[in-house]
Write a protein that holds these residues in place. Structure first.
Motif, PDB file in Angstrom:
ATOM      1  N   MET A  85      32.264  15.450  -5.816  1.00 48.12           N
ATOM      2  CA  MET A  85      32.834  15.752  -4.512  1.00 48.12           C
ATOM      3  C   MET A  85      33.774  16.940  -4.589  1.00 48.12           C
ATOM      4  O   MET A  85      34.468  17.133  -5.587  1.00 48.12           O
ATOM      5  CB  MET A  85      33.578  14.517  -3.981  1.00 48.12           C
ATOM      6  CG  MET A  85      32.680  13.301  -3.806  1.00 48.12           C
ATOM      7  SD  MET A  85      33.622  11.790  -3.488  1.00 48.12           S
ATOM      8  CE  MET A  85      34.280  12.141  -1.859  1.00 48.12           C
ATOM      9  N   PRO A  86      33.821  17.771  -3.529  1.00 47.73           N
ATOM     10  CA  PRO A  86      34.704  18.953  -3.554  1.00 47.73           C
ATOM     11  C   PRO A  86      36.159  18.607  -3.846  1.00 47.73           C
ATOM     12  O   PRO A  86      36.858  19.378  -4.508  1.00 47.73           O
ATOM     13  CB  PRO A  86      34.528  19.523  -2.138  1.00 47.73           C
ATOM     14  CG  PRO A  86      33.173  19.070  -1.711  1.00 47.73           C
ATOM     15  CD  PRO A  86      33.004  17.699  -2.308  1.00 47.73           C
ATOM     16  N   ASN A 141      26.999  14.603   0.530  1.00 48.72           N
ATOM     17  CA  ASN A 141      26.427  15.950   0.484  1.00 48.72           C
ATOM     18  C   ASN A 141      27.247  16.894  -0.393  1.00 48.72           C
ATOM     19  O   ASN A 141      27.333  18.101  -0.136  1.00 48.72           O
ATOM     20  CB  ASN A 141      26.311  16.530   1.900  1.00 48.72           C
ATOM     21  CG  ASN A 141      25.364  15.722   2.774  1.00 48.72           C
ATOM     22  OD1 ASN A 141      24.272  15.377   2.340  1.00 48.72           O
ATOM     23  ND2 ASN A 141      25.786  15.416   3.991  1.00 48.72           N
ATOM     24  N   GLY A 142      27.833  16.322  -1.427  1.00 47.43           N
ATOM     25  CA  GLY A 142      28.590  17.139  -2.360  1.00 47.43           C
ATOM     26  C   GLY A 142      27.705  17.597  -3.493  1.00 47.43           C
ATOM     27  O   GLY A 142      26.637  18.173  -3.287  1.00 47.43           O
ATOM     28  N   TYR A 143      28.124  17.325  -4.741  1.00 45.51           N
ATOM     29  CA  TYR A 143      27.357  17.724  -5.906  1.00 45.51           C
ATOM     30  C   TYR A 143      26.415  16.593  -6.321  1.00 45.51           C
ATOM     31  O   TYR A 143      26.660  15.430  -6.038  1.00 45.51           O
ATOM     32  CB  TYR A 143      28.299  18.083  -7.044  1.00 45.51           C
ATOM     33  CG  TYR A 143      29.092  19.333  -6.798  1.00 45.51           C
ATOM     34  CD1 TYR A 143      28.758  20.528  -7.421  1.00 45.51           C
ATOM     35  CD2 TYR A 143      30.200  19.323  -5.941  1.00 45.51           C
ATOM     36  CE1 TYR A 143      29.496  21.685  -7.197  1.00 45.51           C
ATOM     37  CE2 TYR A 143      30.939  20.471  -5.710  1.00 45.51           C
ATOM     38  CZ  TYR A 143      30.584  21.641  -6.341  1.00 45.51           C
ATOM     39  OH  TYR A 143      31.308  22.777  -6.115  1.00 45.51           O
ATOM     40  N   GLN A 144      25.341  16.960  -7.013  1.00 49.24           N
ATOM     41  CA  GLN A 144      24.399  15.973  -7.543  1.00 49.24           C
ATOM     42  C   GLN A 144      24.652  15.776  -9.032  1.00 49.24           C
ATOM     43  O   GLN A 144      25.117  16.677  -9.725  1.00 49.24           O
ATOM     44  CB  GLN A 144      22.965  16.428  -7.321  1.00 49.24           C
ATOM     45  CG  GLN A 144      22.569  16.478  -5.850  1.00 49.24           C
ATOM     46  CD  GLN A 144      21.129  16.929  -5.662  1.00 49.24           C
ATOM     47  OE1 GLN A 144      20.670  17.853  -6.314  1.00 49.24           O
ATOM     48  NE2 GLN A 144      20.421  16.257  -4.760  1.00 49.24           N
ATOM     49  N   GLY A 145      24.318  14.572  -9.513  1.00 49.61           N
ATOM     50  CA  GLY A 145      24.518  14.254 -10.911  1.00 49.61           C
ATOM     51  C   GLY A 145      23.554  14.982 -11.823  1.00 49.61           C
ATOM     52  O   GLY A 145      22.608  15.656 -11.379  1.00 49.61           O
ATOM     53  N   TYR A 146      23.783  14.821 -13.127  1.00 53.36           N
ATOM     54  CA  TYR A 146      22.998  15.519 -14.158  1.00 53.36           C
ATOM     55  C   TYR A 146      21.503  15.237 -14.025  1.00 53.36           C
ATOM     56  O   TYR A 146      20.678  16.125 -14.260  1.00 53.36           O
ATOM     57  CB  TYR A 146      23.507  15.076 -15.530  1.00 53.36           C
ATOM     58  CG  TYR A 146      22.804  15.709 -16.713  1.00 53.36           C
ATOM     59  CD1 TYR A 146      23.233  16.927 -17.223  1.00 53.36           C
ATOM     60  CD2 TYR A 146      21.739  15.062 -17.332  1.00 53.36           C
ATOM     61  CE1 TYR A 146      22.600  17.497 -18.319  1.00 53.36           C
ATOM     62  CE2 TYR A 146      21.109  15.622 -18.440  1.00 53.36           C
ATOM     63  CZ  TYR A 146      21.541  16.834 -18.926  1.00 53.36           C
ATOM     64  OH  TYR A 146      20.910  17.398 -20.021  1.00 53.36           O
TER      65      TYR A 146
END
Length: 442
Positions: A77-78, A114-119
């Protein structure tokens, strides 16, 4: 009995923490805890209790190393990712006096708000976030935990092995780096966790002998389950994690319902000789919420200091949770603190404010002690010792002072390629020569 290093072994261990700094690609911009303590390593005190030590002084009573700092929030998340930056790490070093930062990387297909996606979905972004934090820690001369932040890492074994292979290849030579293989296993049997850890440890050990942390069942609250059935680590440098949240968990005795306190479990592991590391703890409740209870937090801190446990506080973020350290108005360059953050900052204020490099910071090609003929010389290159002069006896020791081999009448080149990846020292001696030289197999 405690492992005592010989005088030569101790001097060599002191040098190893700083010797290889000259060959590193990333140069620290300050003298911090890593320069003073060196590589972190497991060991036992004279009472047989598990502790963490530094390679600069070795395993001996009074030389235990306890480092304290912050854990970044999941890289999703941002409000969290802003602090996964060089500026964020540097600001925490300067404003909070941290000695360690934990990079809690999302490992699966997570995609929050809608933040970052995991590895699992976006490995390149996650790898770049991790590299940014690791390199910022190295520049600031603090420790960094590379955390596979998963509750089901045993179902992600191949991805984890690939990730840690890249991390160990790239950063395993830096004393700053600690590898955390399994954030918080859920209600998973120790045998399953150990089987996963054994596989990942073997990959890391191809490239690095740095400290490894392994999670334990039920959210890292049972390090005692590893007693007598430890992870297979050829370098014997694995510690077991204990996590707690002060408002939810107890440090001594049992619960009213009969369960054993998390602190009691940790103490059992420590007394059995296992090294324990508090890679995550919170001031509030186990769900990340709650207002910090001052008394319970103080009791936990007394427990931690009694056993000289290192820790990373959850969380260095401005997430809307009671255990988040930063107010929403904070930025990576300017921190405003929550009630939790102010409490933790107070604990961190007792960290040292200055550090001293290892006493034996003599450089890669300078022996620690030498009394030598003018026509005698020893160099190390290509994973081999090169001896110019009369035949000598060569003894090879591990970082902890264990003799691994002894060869008489060596002259010319002695290949050391069969040694596993790691740091060692060689004692070369003859009739009028006695030299100790640190070296590294990569």
């Amino acid at each position: 009995m405690m492992k005592h290093l010989s005088k030569i072994a101790l001097l060599s261990a002191m040098a190893l923490g700083s010797t290889f700094a000259l060959a590193q690609d990333i140069t620290p911009t300050r003298v911090g805890p890593v320069s003073q303590y060196g590589q972190l390593m497991t060991g036992k005190n004279s009472q047989g209790q598990g502790r963490i030590y530094g390679s600069c002084e070795g395993v001996k009573d009074g030389a235990e190393v306890q480092v304290r700092g912050m854990s970044l929030y999941w890289s999703l998340m941002p409000q969290a990712v802003e602090f996964w930056s060089e500026e964020g790490v540097s600001t925490m070093v300067n404003d909070m006096n941290i000695q360690i930062v934990r990079a809690a990387m999302a490992t699966g297909n997570e995609d929050w708000n809608n933040g970052y996606q995991g590895y699992g979905s976006d490995p390149n972004t996650q790898m770049n976030l991790m590299k940014t934090v690791v390199e910022a820690a190295i520049k600031n001369d603090i420790y960094v935990i590379i955390d596979w932040h998963s509750h089901n890492a045993n179902e992600q074994t191949e991805a984890s092995k690939n990730f840690f292979k890249q991390m160990a290849q790239t950063y395993g030579k830096y004393d700053n780096v600690i590898f955390e293989l399994f954030n918080e296993p859920t209600d998973i049997a120790w045998g399953t966790i150990k089987n996963y850890a054994d596989q990942v440890v073997s990959v890391i050990r191809e490239y690095s002998d740095n400290l490894i942390l392994v999670g334990t069942p039920k959210w890292d609250q049972n390090p005692q389950v590893a007693i007598g059935n430890e992870v297979n680590d050829p370098k014997k440098n694995t510690a077991y994690t204990l996590h707690y949240y002060a408002n939810s968990h107890c440090w001594s005795g049992t619960y009213d319902w009969g369960g054993t306190c998390e602190g009691t479990n940790g103490e059992q592991a420590i007394n059995a000789g296992l090294s324990v590391f508090v890679s995550e703890w919170g001031t509030g409740t186990a769900d990340g919420g709650g207002t910090p209870d001052q008394g319970r937090n103080q009791s936990w801190q007394e427990y931690i200091n009694k056993h000289k446990l290192s820790w990373a506080n959850w969380s260095a973020s401005k997430i809307s949770e009671g255990t988040a350290a930063f107010e929403g108005s904070s930025t990576k360059n300017s921190l405003q603190y929550t009630a939790s953050g102010n409490l933790v900052k107070g604990y961190l204020a007792t960290n040292p404010t200055s550090y001293t490099k290892c006493a034996a910071n003599n450089g890669n090609e300078t022996p620690i002690f030498v009394k030598t003929d003018l026509n005698f010389n020893v160099t190390f290159s290509g994973n081999a010792l090169h001896i110019a002069g009369a035949p000598m006896t060569v003894e090879i020791y591990s970082l902890k002072g264990d003799k691994l081999m002894a060869i008489d009448n060596v002259s010319g080149t002695l290949s050391l390629a069969k040694l596993p990846v790691g740091k060692y020292f060689a004692r070369i001696h003859g009739k009028s020569t006695n030299m100790v030289r640190a070296f590294q197999i990569k």
